[in-house]
Design an enzyme around this catalytic site. Structure first.
Site, PDB file in Angstrom:
ATOM      1  N   ASP A 135      35.498 -94.261 -34.148  1.00 43.68           N
ATOM      2  CA  ASP A 135      35.532 -93.637 -32.836  1.00 43.68           C
ATOM      3  C   ASP A 135      35.150 -92.163 -32.926  1.00 43.68           C
ATOM      4  O   ASP A 135      35.417 -91.498 -33.925  1.00 43.68           O
ATOM      5  CB  ASP A 135      36.939 -93.750 -32.237  1.00 43.68           C
ATOM      6  CG  ASP A 135      36.930 -94.495 -30.919  1.00 43.68           C
ATOM      7  OD1 ASP A 135      35.906 -94.436 -30.223  1.00 43.68           O
ATOM      8  OD2 ASP A 135      37.943 -95.132 -30.585  1.00 43.68           O
ATOM      9  N   ARG A 185      27.988 -97.604 -30.304  1.00 44.87           N
ATOM     10  CA  ARG A 185      28.620 -97.604 -28.979  1.00 44.87           C
ATOM     11  C   ARG A 185      28.259 -96.301 -28.280  1.00 44.87           C
ATOM     12  O   ARG A 185      28.534 -95.212 -28.789  1.00 44.87           O
ATOM     13  CB  ARG A 185      30.136 -97.724 -29.096  1.00 44.87           C
ATOM     14  CG  ARG A 185      30.858 -97.663 -27.736  1.00 44.87           C
ATOM     15  CD  ARG A 185      32.347 -97.453 -27.902  1.00 44.87           C
ATOM     16  NE  ARG A 185      32.955 -98.508 -28.680  1.00 44.87           N
ATOM     17  CZ  ARG A 185      34.089 -98.366 -29.366  1.00 44.87           C
ATOM     18  NH1 ARG A 185      34.726 -97.199 -29.391  1.00 44.87           N
ATOM     19  NH2 ARG A 185      34.586 -99.365 -30.059  1.00 44.87           N
TER      20      ARG A 185
END
Length: 309
Positions: A135, A185
């Site tokens: 992330d 992402r």
């Protein structure tokens, strides 16, 4: 203005105490967070699988300033993967990992500790048929985090990246990672950053997302389109058709508890859909950043509060 207030509140101990102490808050949070235990998250994963939807599970918590915290987070992810395998849910599962939780904040040797912990999680994920996505966090960490990712992918090539479109550097990062085998992402971004580093107005950030999306969809990697914006979802669909992308060559990612009907609609037309599924007791900063990222999330939260009152 609202975004700045919410991001400041996400770091405020006093605001946290107020929100957490509000009795109705816990019931509303349950809509956006799977629960506090890994088994709670896996129950939601099972339900999503029954609807043809994948999941990426995030253990909430950004501590990791000492070895104990970093090891606790690493062990928790290893345990989650083991539980998923035992439940028959590991194949196709993704876990989202914040490097701050794995030790990068440790003053001496933090990035090396973080790398070793991430590599251990990636190795376990590969054994059980799952994947790992690193992330994104504050803009000051992006370059060392991407270098760590590049190193990690040498032994664990399925490791995914998260790029934040609101950062001015991200178009170049998209070109850097729009390569075969790379999972990326693309999200708008939910951390405060100065004007010289980020597009700070919503129309600018939306336009930046569209530019980044075009780069990824034209590339050879595996884009993960993380947005709830109808116009950007439609753009992703058009770009997939324009570039002859098969449904298996990219996916849509939406947050747990937000636009569930859109998740089902996309899955029903054969698209790959993955829900970003957070769990754990440390939900406060996550929730505030989601509201800052998209004003509609704040409106949704306030409506839910009124309905629970």
């Amino acid at each position: 203005m609202i975004r700045r207030v919410l991001l400041a509140a996400s770091r405020s101990a006093r605001a946290r105490e107020f929100v957490v102490a509000t009795p109705v808050t816990r019931r509303v949070v349950d809509r956006f967070v799977a629960g506090e235990r890994p088994l709670d998250a896996l129950e939601v994963v099972r339900g999503l699988a029954g609807e043809g939807i994948l999941a990426t599970v995030d253990r909430l918590g950004e501590r990791g300033a000492d070895l104990t915290d970093a090891r606790e987070a690493t062990t928790a992810y290893l345990g989650l993967l083991d539980l998923a395998e035992d439940a028959g849910l590991a194949a196709g599962l993704d876990v989202s990992v914040k490097l701050s939780a794995l030790g990068r904040l440790i003053p001496c040797g933090g990035w090396k500790i973080c790398y070793d912990n991430a590599a251990e999680i990636c190795a376990r994920a590969a054994v059980v048929g799952a994947t790992v996505t690193l992330d994104a966090e504050e803009h000051t960490t992006i370059e060392p985090a991407l270098r760590l990712l590049t190193d990690l992918r040498r032994d664990h090539p399925a490791t995914g990246a998260v790029l934040q479109a609101y950062l001015r550097r991200t178009e170049d990062d998209c070109r850097r990672f729009a390569v075969a085998g790379a999972r990326v992402r693309l999200c708008k971004g939910a951390y405060r950053a100065p004007r010289d580093v980020a597009w700070t107005h919503r129309p600018e950030a939306d336009a930046a997302y569209a530019r980044c999306l075009r780069i990824l969809m034209a590339g050879d990697g595996y884009p993960m389109v993380a947005t709830h914006d109808p116009s950007l979802l439609a753009l992703a669909e058009r770009l997939a058709e324009e570039h002859g992308r098969a449904a298996s060559s990219f996916e849509y990612q939406l947050l747990h508890g937000i636009r569930p009907h859109e998740q089902l609609r996309l899955a029903s037309i054969g698209a790959q859909v993955r829900v970003y599924l957070p769990y754990g007791p440390d939900w406060y900063p996550y929730l505030l950043r989601r509201m800052a990222e998209r004003p509609a999330n704040l409106a949704l939260f306030l409506r839910a509060l009124r309905s629970q009152a």
